[in-house]
Scaffold this motif. Structure first.
Motif, PDB file in Angstrom:
ATOM      1  N   SER A  95       0.772  -1.154   0.116  1.00 13.56           N
ATOM      2  CA  SER A  95      -0.018  -0.137  -0.191  1.00 13.56           C
ATOM      3  C   SER A  95       0.973   1.227   0.125  1.00 13.56           C
ATOM      4  O   SER A  95       1.742   1.371   0.699  1.00 13.56           O
ATOM      5  CB  SER A  95      -0.803  -0.071   1.036  1.00 13.56           C
ATOM      6  N   THR A  96       0.492   2.160  -0.814  1.00  7.72           N
ATOM      7  CA  THR A  96       1.087   3.608  -0.670  1.00  7.72           C
ATOM      8  C   THR A  96       0.051   4.622  -0.260  1.00  7.72           C
ATOM      9  O   THR A  96       0.474   5.873  -0.402  1.00  7.72           O
ATOM     10  CB  THR A  96       1.539   3.819  -2.206  1.00  7.72           C
ATOM     11  N   VAL A  97      -0.918   4.028   0.273  1.00  2.00           N
ATOM     12  CA  VAL A  97      -1.932   4.985   1.330  1.00  2.00           C
ATOM     13  C   VAL A  97      -2.345   6.068   0.443  1.00  2.00           C
ATOM     14  O   VAL A  97      -2.554   7.168   0.775  1.00  2.00           O
ATOM     15  CB  VAL A  97      -1.180   5.630   2.344  1.00  2.00           C
ATOM     16  N   GLY A  98      -2.905   5.835  -0.935  1.00  2.00           N
ATOM     17  CA  GLY A  98      -3.612   6.697  -1.701  1.00  2.00           C
ATOM     18  C   GLY A  98      -2.843   7.294  -2.996  1.00  2.00           C
ATOM     19  O   GLY A  98      -3.164   7.947  -3.694  1.00  2.00           O
ATOM     20  N   ASP A  99      -1.414   7.127  -3.101  1.00  2.00           N
ATOM     21  CA  ASP A  99      -0.703   7.309  -4.439  1.00  2.00           C
ATOM     22  C   ASP A  99      -0.796   6.391  -5.498  1.00  2.00           C
ATOM     23  O   ASP A  99      -1.727   6.794  -6.407  1.00  2.00           O
ATOM     24  CB  ASP A  99       0.540   7.598  -3.947  1.00  2.00           C
ATOM     25  N   ARG A 100      -0.267   5.354  -5.548  1.00  2.00           N
ATOM     26  CA  ARG A 100      -0.146   4.535  -6.665  1.00  2.00           C
ATOM     27  C   ARG A 100      -1.412   3.657  -6.884  1.00  2.00           C
ATOM     28  O   ARG A 100      -1.820   2.936  -7.812  1.00  2.00           O
ATOM     29  CB  ARG A 100       1.024   3.826  -6.878  1.00  2.00           C
ATOM     30  N   GLU A 101      -2.321   3.635  -5.743  1.00  2.00           N
ATOM     31  CA  GLU A 101      -3.640   3.066  -5.735  1.00  2.00           C
ATOM     32  C   GLU A 101      -4.555   3.770  -6.751  1.00  2.00           C
ATOM     33  O   GLU A 101      -5.263   2.988  -7.543  1.00  2.00           O
ATOM     34  CB  GLU A 101      -4.462   3.278  -4.485  1.00  2.00           C
ATOM     35  N   VAL A 102      -4.172   4.822  -7.506  1.00  3.34           N
ATOM     36  CA  VAL A 102      -5.058   5.401  -8.787  1.00  3.34           C
ATOM     37  C   VAL A 102      -4.741   4.612  -9.906  1.00  3.34           C
ATOM     38  O   VAL A 102      -5.653   3.992 -10.619  1.00  3.34           O
ATOM     39  CB  VAL A 102      -4.370   6.722  -9.171  1.00  3.34           C
ATOM     40  N   LEU A 103      -3.472   3.719  -9.907  1.00  3.14           N
ATOM     41  CA  LEU A 103      -3.313   2.746 -11.054  1.00  3.14           C
ATOM     42  C   LEU A 103      -4.075   1.722 -10.871  1.00  3.14           C
ATOM     43  O   LEU A 103      -4.553   0.806 -11.789  1.00  3.14           O
ATOM     44  CB  LEU A 103      -1.920   2.257 -11.062  1.00  3.14           C
ATOM     45  N   ASP A 104      -4.316   0.981  -9.731  1.00  2.00           N
ATOM     46  CA  ASP A 104      -5.169  -0.117  -9.459  1.00  2.00           C
ATOM     47  C   ASP A 104      -6.571   0.269  -9.827  1.00  2.00           C
ATOM     48  O   ASP A 104      -7.298  -0.691 -10.547  1.00  2.00           O
ATOM     49  CB  ASP A 104      -5.243  -0.228  -7.877  1.00  2.00           C
ATOM     50  N   LEU A 105      -7.021   1.259  -9.427  1.00  4.09           N
ATOM     51  CA  LEU A 105      -8.405   1.811  -9.806  1.00  4.09           C
ATOM     52  C   LEU A 105      -8.373   1.910 -11.310  1.00  4.09           C
ATOM     53  O   LEU A 105      -9.686   1.483 -11.953  1.00  4.09           O
ATOM     54  CB  LEU A 105      -8.851   2.980  -9.290  1.00  4.09           C
ATOM     55  N   SER A 106      -7.610   2.380 -12.103  1.00  8.19           N
ATOM     56  CA  SER A 106      -7.613   2.626 -13.652  1.00  8.19           C
ATOM     57  C   SER A 106      -7.771   1.207 -14.153  1.00  8.19           C
ATOM     58  O   SER A 106      -8.416   1.172 -15.116  1.00  8.19           O
ATOM     59  CB  SER A 106      -6.238   3.379 -13.714  1.00  8.19           C
ATOM     60  N   ALA A 107      -7.020   0.197 -13.685  1.00 12.14           N
ATOM     61  CA  ALA A 107      -7.070  -1.268 -14.315  1.00 12.14           C
ATOM     62  C   ALA A 107      -8.345  -1.792 -14.182  1.00 12.14           C
ATOM     63  O   ALA A 107      -8.721  -2.280 -15.004  1.00 12.14           O
ATOM     64  CB  ALA A 107      -5.937  -2.034 -13.598  1.00 12.14           C
ATOM     65  N   VAL A 108      -9.021  -1.554 -12.833  1.00  8.15           N
ATOM     66  CA  VAL A 108     -10.394  -2.053 -12.537  1.00  8.15           C
ATOM     67  C   VAL A 108     -11.507  -1.309 -13.581  1.00  8.15           C
ATOM     68  O   VAL A 108     -12.285  -2.157 -13.966  1.00  8.15           O
ATOM     69  CB  VAL A 108     -10.681  -1.870 -11.090  1.00  8.15           C
ATOM     70  N   VAL A 109     -11.445  -0.080 -13.699  1.00  8.90           N
ATOM     71  CA  VAL A 109     -12.185   0.648 -14.533  1.00  8.90           C
ATOM     72  C   VAL A 109     -12.184   0.123 -15.806  1.00  8.90           C
ATOM     73  O   VAL A 109     -13.257   0.057 -16.664  1.00  8.90           O
ATOM     74  CB  VAL A 109     -12.263   2.117 -14.185  1.00  8.90           C
ATOM     75  N   GLY A 110     -10.888   0.094 -16.432  1.00  6.74           N
ATOM     76  CA  GLY A 110     -10.617  -0.445 -17.607  1.00  6.74           C
ATOM     77  C   GLY A 110     -11.293  -1.787 -18.035  1.00  6.74           C
ATOM     78  O   GLY A 110     -11.879  -2.143 -18.800  1.00  6.74           O
ATOM     79  N   TRP A 111     -11.035  -2.661 -16.922  1.00 14.07           N
ATOM     80  CA  TRP A 111     -11.837  -4.067 -17.060  1.00 14.07           C
ATOM     81  C   TRP A 111     -13.268  -3.914 -16.958  1.00 14.07           C
ATOM     82  O   TRP A 111     -13.984  -4.720 -17.958  1.00 14.07           O
ATOM     83  CB  TRP A 111     -11.201  -4.882 -15.771  1.00 14.07           C
ATOM     84  N   ALA A 112     -13.762  -2.975 -16.233  1.00 15.71           N
ATOM     85  CA  ALA A 112     -15.386  -3.140 -16.178  1.00 15.71           C
ATOM     86  C   ALA A 112     -15.952  -2.421 -17.319  1.00 15.71           C
ATOM     87  O   ALA A 112     -16.830  -2.906 -18.042  1.00 15.71           O
ATOM     88  CB  ALA A 112     -15.922  -2.159 -14.951  1.00 15.71           C
ATOM     89  N   ARG A 113     -15.243  -1.650 -17.860  1.00 15.61           N
ATOM     90  CA  ARG A 113     -15.746  -1.016 -19.253  1.00 15.61           C
ATOM     91  C   ARG A 113     -15.440  -2.095 -20.394  1.00 15.61           C
ATOM     92  O   ARG A 113     -16.060  -2.255 -21.285  1.00 15.61           O
ATOM     93  CB  ARG A 113     -14.675   0.360 -19.655  1.00 15.61           C
TER      94      ARG A 113
END
Length: 269
Positions: A95-113
């Protein structure tokens, strides 16, 4: 907690998805494996995928996250996608406590799309709230962008230590002994490296989100972040603000009524 340039994002590597399974192992731009779960609801009258981002020390498996997912499905989501941030649950990395977690969310949103849904809405709690704000500001790619964004119990600024819970959290994140407690007591693996450079703050991200609809939700009994945080977030851009009477912090404090209203807002055309 090192941070590379935030100008571009890669979609998810879905080659690891097991055929016929609702579980996926996605790969972020910086090569971290993220576990994600897709729950379809064929009876839905919308084509909205809702992506749920949990708080620090949470995961896709926690009861409060499962409860939120069910509530959003009942309010019209075609699918609800839950996942575990890096360093949490079955995901890799730290965990980077909010920093690189943006990349995690980007991957998940891309999968959902990539599953074929016309609209993807993101909702985040606490740390996850800061991540959905920064993601909406930073990832404007066709595959990674969010169509609606809700941040619940999110901080407005970094390094806040004005409450006892936040002072304890800073001890967990910044001290070697704290990170041991995080790993074995809270089941969260935390990166020991300081941010370099400091990531865009949630309040600085808000003006960059428009015209995407934005909702800020906060409880008036939140023990972590007082009400100047949601007011600063809502005042920084074009955002709707809900101040919830008697509510505490994040997904554990979100009652059925609030989750239903959130679900209605997230799935609104």
């Amino acid at each position: 907690m090192s941070s590379e340039g935030e100008g571009g994002f890669h979609g998810a590597d879905v080659s690891l998805i097991t055929s016929g399974s609702r579980r996926a192992m996605l790969r972020t731009k910086d090569d971290v494996r993220i576990e994600a779960f897709c729950e379809p609801f064929p009876a839905s009258v919308t084509d909205t995928a809702v992506v749920v981002a949990h708080g620090f020390t949470g995961s896709a498996h926690r009861p409060a996250v499962r409860r939120a997912a069910r509530a959003f499905a009942e309010r019209g989501a075609a699918v609800v996608v839950t996942f575990s941030f890096r360093g949490h649950g079955g995901s890799g990395g730290r965990s980077t406590v909010g920093d690189r977690e943006v990349l995690d969310l980007s991957a998940v949103v891309g999968w959902a799309r990539g599953l074929g849904h016309a609209r993807v809405a993101t909702v985040g709690f606490s740390m996850g709230g800061s991540v959905v704000l920064r993601h909406a500001a930073l990832d404007r790619t066709p595959e990674g962008r969010a169509d609606r964004v809700a941040a619940v119990s999110a901080p407005a600024r970094w390094y806040y230590r004005g409450t006892a819970p936040m002072r304890r959290l800073h001890w967990v994140v910044t001290r070697p002994a704290g990170r041991v407690v995080g790993r074995y007591g809270l089941r969260t693996r935390i990166d020991s490296r300081p941010w370099d450079p400091e990531p865009l703050s949630p309040v600085a991200a808000v003006p960059l989100i428009a015209p995407t609809p934005l909702l800020v939700v906060h409880g008036d009994r939140d023990p972590y972040f007082p009400l100047d945080h949601p007011r600063a977030l809502a005042g920084a851009g074009d955002a709707e603000l809900w101040l919830e009477h008697g509510m505490g912090h994040a997904e554990n404090a979100a009652d059925a009524g609030l989750l239903a209203r959130l679900g209605d807002w997230l799935t609104r055309a």
